[in-house]
Design an enzyme around this catalytic site. Structure first.
Site, short mmCIF file in Angstrom:
data_model
loop_
_atom_site.label_atom_id
_atom_site.label_comp_id
_atom_site.label_asym_id
_atom_site.label_seq_id
_atom_site.Cartn_x
_atom_site.Cartn_y
_atom_site.Cartn_z
N ILE A 5 -50.68 -59.59 44.73
CA ILE A 5 -50.87 -58.42 44.02
C ILE A 5 -49.70 -57.56 44.43
O ILE A 5 -49.09 -57.71 45.47
CB ILE A 5 -52.02 -57.40 43.67
CG1 ILE A 5 -52.39 -57.21 45.42
CG2 ILE A 5 -53.10 -58.40 43.10
CD1 ILE A 5 -53.77 -56.55 45.15
N ASP A 6 -48.92 -56.71 43.47
CA ASP A 6 -47.65 -55.91 43.91
C ASP A 6 -47.98 -54.88 44.76
O ASP A 6 -49.32 -54.59 45.03
CB ASP A 6 -47.39 -55.01 42.37
CG ASP A 6 -46.99 -55.98 41.34
OD1 ASP A 6 -46.76 -57.08 41.59
OD2 ASP A 6 -47.15 -55.47 40.22
N ARG A 7 -47.06 -54.30 45.45
CA ARG A 7 -47.28 -53.52 46.66
C ARG A 7 -48.13 -52.13 46.14
O ARG A 7 -49.10 -51.79 47.07
CB ARG A 7 -45.78 -52.95 46.94
CG ARG A 7 -45.72 -52.02 48.25
CD ARG A 7 -44.41 -51.45 48.48
NE ARG A 7 -44.00 -50.92 47.40
CZ ARG A 7 -42.40 -50.08 47.21
NH1 ARG A 7 -41.74 -50.44 48.40
NH2 ARG A 7 -42.20 -49.59 46.15
N ARG A 67 -48.80 -55.13 33.75
CA ARG A 67 -47.69 -53.78 33.60
C ARG A 67 -46.97 -54.43 32.35
O ARG A 67 -46.66 -53.44 31.61
CB ARG A 67 -47.07 -53.86 34.86
CG ARG A 67 -47.84 -53.44 36.20
CD ARG A 67 -47.33 -53.44 37.47
NE ARG A 67 -46.03 -52.61 37.50
CZ ARG A 67 -45.22 -52.56 38.43
NH1 ARG A 67 -45.25 -53.74 39.40
NH2 ARG A 67 -44.16 -51.93 38.43
#
Length: 306
Positions: free
Chosen positions: A138-140, A239
């Protein structure tokens, strides 16, 4: 032990340069793909391929994934919020702001650094020195639940479920504006942005099918609280899809407004949380399902809107 990966070239992938195709299909860098090609690890119909080759639809590509080498990433004593752990895998609740694995500009303070301290040598080596144990990411600036493999057998079993889209991933997000319907589905292919290689986009060329289901949980002035279920797991999928329908995730400066409203600035990135994950244990066959609480940054944002 080296692993063999095979797949049949799809109609969308036909005619794409092989190094780019490998990077897309295996989720590796293009330079890594080129190295494997140079070493003769990629073939079709028994013939070694090179990076400029373009394959026809239906061609069966075989990749001999090289043996993992010893870790050169440093273990770091970073606290972890572990919601489940056994001898084969663990589920961790990643905080916002933590990078999942080392990469350019982030060689310390990552989830992998913390996992190496916690697990020692007990991490799957399939993804090599920079991503031991990492099955999916998962993204930062996305918080929430992440599966980690402690053995290669667990890694393979989890990866197969991901590829088959048979495990459950549910997110919650605050998005800009109010979707017209209380529930809906976004089904639009996602690929690398044609002009910005750091971004993804809804495109039709060199893209993979992507489907996101959403439900509006609550509407606030200017924003909506959504529950989102992924049918596929493309990079930045939620997103990209939310921005595509005109409702970017609050705080997202990549796919939303570069200059965020004052109320969003304290978010320090997108308001997106991986709330639930469910899968079949790859070793025991047990069905597992985990939920996490919404983190403080998320609930604080809701309180401001109220």
């Amino acid at each position: 032990m080296a692993q063999t990966y095979e797949w049949a070239v799809t109609a969308q992938q036909a005619g794409v340069r092989l190094d780019a195709l490998l990077a897309q299909e295996l989720d590796i860098s293009r330079s890594q793909a080129q190295q494997w090609l140079e070493k003769g690890l990629v073939s079709a119909a028994g013939k070694a391929l090179n990076k400029k080759d373009k394959l026809k639809e239906g061609a069966l590509v075989t990749v001999e994934v090289p043996d993992p080498v010893s870790y050169d990433v440093q273990a770091e004593n970073i606290p972890l919020d572990i919601v489940y752990e056994d001898a084969h895998l663990l589920v961790v609740n990643k905080p916002k702001g933590m990078v999942v694995h080392p990469a350019a500009g982030h060689y310390s303070g990552t989830l992998v650094n913390a996992l190496m301290h916690h697990c020692g040598d007990s991490l799957s080596g399939i993804n090599g020195v920079l991503r031991p144990g990492i099955v999916h990411r998962i993204d930062r600036d996305t918080s929430g639940l992440l599966m980690v493999a402690k053995s290669d057998a667990a890694h393979q079993g989890l990866a197969e479920q991901i590829k088959a889209h048979s495990f459950t991933r549910v997110y919650e997000a605050m998005v800009v504006g109010h979707p017209k319907d209380d529930a809906g589905t976004v089904s639009a292919p996602i690929g690398r942005h044609p002009h910005n290689r750091k971004k993804m986009a809804v495109i039709t060329t060199n893209a993979k099918e992507a489907t996101t289901h959403y439900e509006v949980l609550c509407r606030y002035p200017g924003y909506s609280h959504l529950r989102l279920k992924l049918e596929t797991g493309r990079t930045h999928q939620i997103r990209v899809h939310m921005a595509h329908i005109g409702h970017p995730v609050a705080g997202d400066t990549v796919y939303g407004a570069e200059k965020q409203p004052k109320i969003c600035q304290a978010l320090n990135g997108q308001c997106l949380h991986a709330k639930c994950v469910g899968f079949v244990h790859p070793i025991t066959g047990e069905e597992l399902y985990f939920e996490s609480e919404l983190p403080g940054y998320f609930t604080d944002f809701i309180e401001k809107l109220q």
